[in-house]
Design a protein around this motif. Sequence first.
Motif, mmCIF file in Angstrom:
data_model
loop_
_atom_site.group_PDB
_atom_site.id
_atom_site.type_symbol
_atom_site.label_atom_id
_atom_site.label_comp_id
_atom_site.label_asym_id
_atom_site.label_seq_id
_atom_site.Cartn_x
_atom_site.Cartn_y
_atom_site.Cartn_z
ATOM 1 N N THR A 1 2.617 1.806 -3.430
ATOM 2 C CA THR A 1 1.711 2.314 -4.461
ATOM 3 C C THR A 1 1.329 3.773 -4.198
ATOM 4 O OG1 THR A 1 -0.121 1.313 -3.216
ATOM 5 C CG2 THR A 1 0.753 0.082 -5.080
ATOM 6 N N ILE A 2 1.169 4.143 -2.932
ATOM 7 C CA ILE A 2 0.875 5.549 -2.613
ATOM 8 C C ILE A 2 2.039 6.443 -3.031
ATOM 9 C CG2 ILE A 2 0.517 7.185 -0.724
ATOM 10 C CD1 ILE A 2 -1.114 5.059 0.696
ATOM 11 N N THR B 1 -5.699 1.571 -4.203
ATOM 12 C CA THR B 1 -4.366 2.102 -4.512
ATOM 13 C C THR B 1 -3.775 1.427 -5.737
ATOM 14 O OG1 THR B 1 -3.377 0.536 -2.932
ATOM 15 C CG2 THR B 1 -3.865 2.762 -2.133
ATOM 16 N N ILE C 1 0.833 -1.206 0.000
ATOM 17 C CA ILE C 1 0.000 0.000 0.000
ATOM 18 C C ILE C 1 0.868 1.256 0.000
ATOM 19 C CG2 ILE C 1 -1.641 1.336 1.383
ATOM 20 C CD1 ILE C 1 -2.817 -1.377 2.317
#
Length: 556
Positions: free
Chosen positions: A279-280, A351, A276
């Motif tokens: 990807t952010i 995401t 996560i």
Amino acid sequence: MHLLRRTKMADSGTGELYSPTMGFIYIFNLIVGTGALTMPKAFAAAGWAAGVALIFILAFMSYLSTTFVVEVMAIANAILRHRKKESNSQNSDSENEDYARPVQRPKSNTDVKYRSVNSTPDEENRPLLGTRNLGRKYNRRNQDIAENDNIFNITERVEMGQMADMFFNNVGRTLFYFCIAIYLYGDLAIYAAAVPKTLRDIACGNLSCAAINSSASPKDSDICWGDSVSRKDAYRIFLGAFVLVLGPFTFFNVQKTKYLQVGTSLIRWVSFLIMIVLTIIKISSSDSHPRPKAFDVTGVPTLFGVCVYSFMCQHSLPSLVTPIKTKGGLSKLMAADYVVILVFYLLLCVTAIFAFDNAHLMDMYTLNFQDSCEVTDVTWLRYFLGLFPVFTLGTSFPIIAVTLRNNLKAMLSCNRVRPYPFLVDRILFPLLAIVPPVAVAFVTNDLTALVGYTGSYAGSGVQYIIPACLVLMARREACTVLGISTATKNGHRSLFRRRLWIMILLLWALVCLVLVTVNHVVVESGDGGRGNGTLLHGDWSWMELKNYFSRESHVV
């Protein structure tokens, strides 16, 4: 007496108790498998709005089913206690019959002297009712009233098979055992093949950025180590190691996996958070972002097929819930698990579809981090994410195996009063649980055809149909055996008490069966939309790890 005979074999040996926090971890680990890694591409295929809506519905329906299973567990415990009290009461009353029976007038002084110790000498002086027996019945009644609130405590582990023996007729029991045996054996076969295959692919490949993976799919005959150890040999070596490490847990209760569960739970959380966060970072550092569609009806059946069993845990609840020390807030504990898992799933999928080009999202989400250095070029991190299936399925295998062992024991013990000998109980049943799936995994690691059907249809029965039917019959039995006034005092009764909710769950099960059948037909009628990316590869649409088998290997 027939019900009592069939429930005497209920296993009350729950083993070591653990805290609600530990129970939360067990349930979290059981639910969160590698199926979560197949969701991002499904979200991209059906659209983010459809994905979010469907995940919410699936989470709610699975939670509804879970509350039904917990309620049935409480009813089963209550009926077992009631039957035991009835049996003890009958034995106590038979012991007091001699005292209440009229006494013959003694014929001699010797008889008078003897009976004066134990009875009145004159029959006319005897009370019409034995005061001792009356006092016992009165005290017992007061005790029963005081214990009504505790009669539903879940202290005995009653597996779903034992619940079926208690509440279903012969046809229902046969269908239940057929359904759950197919599902659990299929699950174990998947896990037994997937973990060694993942280890084989990692060990025989190279995930560094310097080694660009080729598009050619490696063969089992290709050399992995040295000059003679092929990829097939490496797979079987890892399978043997997998069985030696995790197989022994099948011979004990799930509490023996406590530290394994805690360790791998941390690894799962770290893995999810890493994906996560990466990807952010990619989204925030990129000037252009993909624009995923909100809804695409052609991708809904595939999205449904991928996600429908992403909240499955009903089959193992008795083994996980019974050892929890304080069960006053079970519904809240379950709700917390589902909310946390739902948040993880949504964060992972949302995401992913805003970070990667949706047309190039990989079937197994971790491959987006392994097959390309676009997101991260840290070699050890890419290996760590590549081992995610090992962490998830490694901890689920013992729980599923213990669940299957207990249900096999319940199936073969339904008319048995005496416990099995030690060798049968502690050796034979665990072997019956793990040997067949391991043997299948040893012969082949391609189980897509088998699991595609056992997972989709038997899984729907285990997750939705069986809990709905169990709670319907258990409530009826509780009112008959315990009385309506007592049955309504069940502290573990589902929040969804109206019969309408049972009908909704059964209707939802029918919808599930229709949609997964549609997905089967779409996949088998052509290429399943692989060319345009609107549908997943058909072999990825059913259960957690069966998806892993048919994909082209990502390592060389």
